[in-house]
Design an enzyme around this catalytic site. Structure first.
Site, PDB file in Angstrom:
ATOM      1  N   HIS A  73     -12.838  -2.787   5.158  1.00 15.36           N
ATOM      2  CA  HIS A  73     -11.462  -2.842   5.648  1.00 15.36           C
ATOM      3  C   HIS A  73     -11.398  -2.824   7.182  1.00 15.36           C
ATOM      4  O   HIS A  73     -12.265  -2.260   7.825  1.00 15.36           O
ATOM      5  CB  HIS A  73     -10.671  -1.661   5.098  1.00 15.36           C
ATOM      6  N   GLY A  74     -10.344  -3.429   7.715  1.00 17.59           N
ATOM      7  CA  GLY A  74     -10.093  -3.343   9.146  1.00 17.59           C
ATOM      8  C   GLY A  74     -10.633  -4.529   9.931  1.00 17.59           C
ATOM      9  O   GLY A  74     -11.091  -5.525   9.353  1.00 17.59           O
ATOM     10  N   HIS A 100     -11.918  -6.931  -1.690  1.00 23.34           N
ATOM     11  CA  HIS A 100     -11.111  -6.274  -0.654  1.00 23.34           C
ATOM     12  C   HIS A 100     -11.778  -6.527   0.698  1.00 23.34           C
ATOM     13  O   HIS A 100     -12.897  -7.027   0.766  1.00 23.34           O
ATOM     14  CB  HIS A 100     -11.057  -4.763  -0.906  1.00 23.34           C
ATOM     15  N   GLY A 101     -11.078  -6.142   1.758  1.00 28.90           N
ATOM     16  CA  GLY A 101     -11.688  -6.196   3.093  1.00 28.90           C
ATOM     17  C   GLY A 101     -12.155  -7.586   3.461  1.00 28.90           C
ATOM     18  O   GLY A 101     -13.224  -7.766   4.040  1.00 28.90           O
ATOM     19  N   ASP A 109      -1.389  -1.773  -3.843  1.00 31.43           N
ATOM     20  CA  ASP A 109      -2.729  -1.819  -3.257  1.00 31.43           C
ATOM     21  C   ASP A 109      -3.254  -0.386  -3.071  1.00 31.43           C
ATOM     22  O   ASP A 109      -2.571   0.458  -2.476  1.00 31.43           O
ATOM     23  CB  ASP A 109      -2.607  -2.531  -1.893  1.00 31.43           C
ATOM     24  N   HIS A 110      -4.448  -0.115  -3.562  1.00 34.80           N
ATOM     25  CA  HIS A 110      -5.093   1.195  -3.391  1.00 34.80           C
ATOM     26  C   HIS A 110      -4.258   2.387  -3.853  1.00 34.80           C
ATOM     27  O   HIS A 110      -4.116   3.380  -3.112  1.00 34.80           O
ATOM     28  CB  HIS A 110      -5.512   1.420  -1.928  1.00 34.80           C
ATOM     29  N   ASP A 141      -7.343   3.137  -7.423  1.00 29.18           N
ATOM     30  CA  ASP A 141      -8.596   3.178  -6.676  1.00 29.18           C
ATOM     31  C   ASP A 141      -9.259   4.539  -6.870  1.00 29.18           C
ATOM     32  O   ASP A 141      -9.005   5.487  -6.135  1.00 29.18           O
ATOM     33  CB  ASP A 141      -8.317   2.916  -5.193  1.00 29.18           C
ATOM     34  N   SER A 178       0.853  -1.196   0.000  1.00 26.27           N
ATOM     35  CA  SER A 178       0.000   0.000   0.000  1.00 26.27           C
ATOM     36  C   SER A 178       0.884   1.240   0.000  1.00 26.27           C
ATOM     37  O   SER A 178       2.105   1.153   0.217  1.00 26.27           O
ATOM     38  CB  SER A 178      -0.875   0.006   1.258  1.00 26.27           C
ATOM     39  N   ASN A 206      -8.260 -10.105  -0.858  1.00 25.99           N
ATOM     40  CA  ASN A 206      -7.277  -9.271  -0.154  1.00 25.99           C
ATOM     41  C   ASN A 206      -7.326  -9.489   1.353  1.00 25.99           C
ATOM     42  O   ASN A 206      -8.399  -9.353   1.964  1.00 25.99           O
ATOM     43  CB  ASN A 206      -7.584  -7.797  -0.412  1.00 25.99           C
TER      44      ASN A 206
HETATM   45  P1  13P Z   1      -8.725  -6.450   5.451  1.00 28.26           P
HETATM   46  O1  13P Z   1      -8.609  -5.226   6.298  1.00 28.26           O
HETATM   47  O2  13P Z   1     -10.059  -7.108   5.623  1.00 28.26           O
HETATM   48  O3  13P Z   1      -7.591  -7.400   5.683  1.00 28.26           O
HETATM   49  O4  13P Z   1      -8.639  -5.982   3.913  1.00 28.26           O
HETATM   50  C1  13P Z   1      -7.397  -5.790   3.302  1.00 28.26           C
HETATM   51  C2  13P Z   1      -7.525  -5.141   1.972  1.00 28.26           C
HETATM   52  O5  13P Z   1      -8.567  -5.042   1.382  1.00 28.26           O
HETATM   53  C3  13P Z   1      -6.283  -4.625   1.366  1.00 28.26           C
HETATM   54  O6  13P Z   1      -6.537  -3.921   0.193  1.00 28.26           O
HETATM   55  O1  G3H Z   2      -6.810  -1.957   2.432  1.00 28.73           O
HETATM   56  C1  G3H Z   2      -5.807  -1.483   2.942  1.00 28.73           C
HETATM   57  C2  G3H Z   2      -4.732  -2.293   3.508  1.00 28.73           C
HETATM   58  O2  G3H Z   2      -5.155  -2.957   4.660  1.00 28.73           O
HETATM   59  C3  G3H Z   2      -3.505  -1.459   3.697  1.00 28.73           C
HETATM   60  O3  G3H Z   2      -3.610  -0.675   4.823  1.00 28.73           O
HETATM   61  O4  G3H Z   2      -2.985   1.610   4.054  1.00 28.73           O
HETATM   62  O5  G3H Z   2      -2.739   0.921   6.464  1.00 28.73           O
HETATM   63  O6  G3H Z   2      -1.185   0.005   4.728  1.00 28.73           O
HETATM   64  P1  G3H Z   2      -2.570   0.561   5.035  1.00 28.73           P
HETATM   65 ZN    ZN Z   3      -8.425  -2.907   0.167  1.00 30.19          ZN
END
Ligand code: 13P
Ligand code: G3H
Ligand code: ZN
Length: 312
Positions: A180-181, A213-214, A82-83, A104, A50, A256
């Site tokens: 996410h999270g 994702h998530g 990622d993102h 994204d 990321s 993800n």
């Molecule tokens: P999680 O927070 O569910 O692990 O999702 C990660 C994610 O989507 C990274 O892009």
């Molecule tokens: O979806 C996001 C990932 O969990 C990455 O998280 O931006 O804190 O590295 P981060």
């Molecule tokens: Zn994500």
């Protein structure tokens, strides 16, 4: 084995009804834990970075760790942004050795998202790199994206054909109720995913790889270890694994996972430091965190993704 794009990975995953795990990497122990598990189980894997990971660990350190992982393993590995939130960030990663990037543009309107995605696709394809985009908005918090529950928005299946055709993108992340999270559902709330939306998207985009994702499941075993060792993750709830397994069998080719790795590593480190307050050699606790990461990834490959043996 060599660094690859996700094209062949996704083609096979789609045809055979499994998904590739895309795991976030931030340091050496995480890279090692993921790749050791994937290598032992002969599973292809995506290592994703990321903007926050790049800020934390530095682009060069991360790409060199991935280079080492490739030299030490015998499986296809893709290196993915990622993102990505701008053309410039995507370009930096394309120029800097990534084989796949996500742009994204989900925070923008439909036309603006198309315009930005198309620009990234043109540059990426000219350099042999593939692109993931996103339609719909997931709730949750990342370093650079913070979407409240109220702003989250399921993907509209009516928009996907036009989006994919006009952008030329290689895979599409959709919003069907994941987030996410570590806090994905409220206590007492029944976890649910909109499989009807996923099915409709798949019907409109035959053979096209979809991304979730998530998708962390938030193991209650690790939550308990964290709680018992001085942490506080009360009410952390993830996506049930059987739902993810169902998704992996469908058009979803990439799942993800980041939070589950964070929980595994933190649980391991907390336990060592709590039980052994005299410990001060980082290797002593980091190796336990790394072993937990490896366990989680092996578990995902076997029971959620279905990608065991698919590197052969
Ligand atoms: P999680 O927070 O569910 O692990 O999702 C990660 C994610 O989507 C990274 O892009
Ligand atoms: O979806 C996001 C990932 O969990 C990455 O998280 O931006 O804190 O590295 P981060
Ligand atoms: Zn994500």
């Amino acid at each position: 084995m060599a660094l690859v794009t996700t094209t062949e990975m996704f083609r096979k995953a789609y045809e055979e009804g499994y998904a590739i795990g895309a795991f976030n990497v931030n340091n050496m122990e995480i890279v090692q834990g993921i790749v050791e598990a994937a290598n032992e189980l002969k599973s292809p894997v995506i290592l994703q970075v990321s903007a926050g990971a790049r800020k934390y660990a530095n682009h060069t350190y991360l790409t060199k760790l991935v280079e080492a992982a490739i030299a030490e393993s015998d499986i296809p590995i893709a290196l993915h942004l990622d993102h990505g939130d701008s053309f410039e960030l995507c370009k930096d990663c394309i120029d800097g050795g990534f084989t796949s990037v996500m742009i994204d543009g989900s925070k923008y309107g439909f036309e603006e998202n198309i315009e930005l995605t198309k620009k990234v696709v043109e540059y990426a394809h000219a350099h042999g790199v593939v692109v993931e985009a996103e339609l719909g908005k997931l709730a949750g918090i990342e370093d650079d994206v913070n979407v409240s529950d109220a702003d989250a928005q399921f993907t509209n299946p009516n928009e996907v054909e036009e989006f994919v055709t006009r952008t030329g993108v290689d895979s599409l992340a959709i919003a069907i109720g994941t987030s996410h999270g570590a806090y994905k559902f409220k206590p007492g709330q029944k976890p649910q995913l909109r499989f009807d939306i996923l099915d409709e998207v798949a019907r409109r985009l035959p053979g096209f790889p979809i991304v979730l994702h998530g998708a962390s499941s938030v193991s209650q075993e690790y939550v308990k270890i964290i709680q018992e060792n001085g942490g506080n993750l009360a009410d952390a709830i993830g996506i049930p694994e059987d739902m993810l397994r169902q998704a992996a069998k469908s058009a979803v080719c990439k799942i993800n996972i980041d939070s589950d790795l964070r929980l595994a590593m933190t649980a391991g480190i907390r336990k060592v430091l709590f039980e052994k307050p005299e410990a001060f050699d980082p290797r002593e606790y980091l190796k336990v965190g790394r072993a937990n990461v490896k366990d989680v990834v092996a578990h995902k490959i076997k029971t959620v993704l279905g990608s065991e043996g698919k590197a052969l």
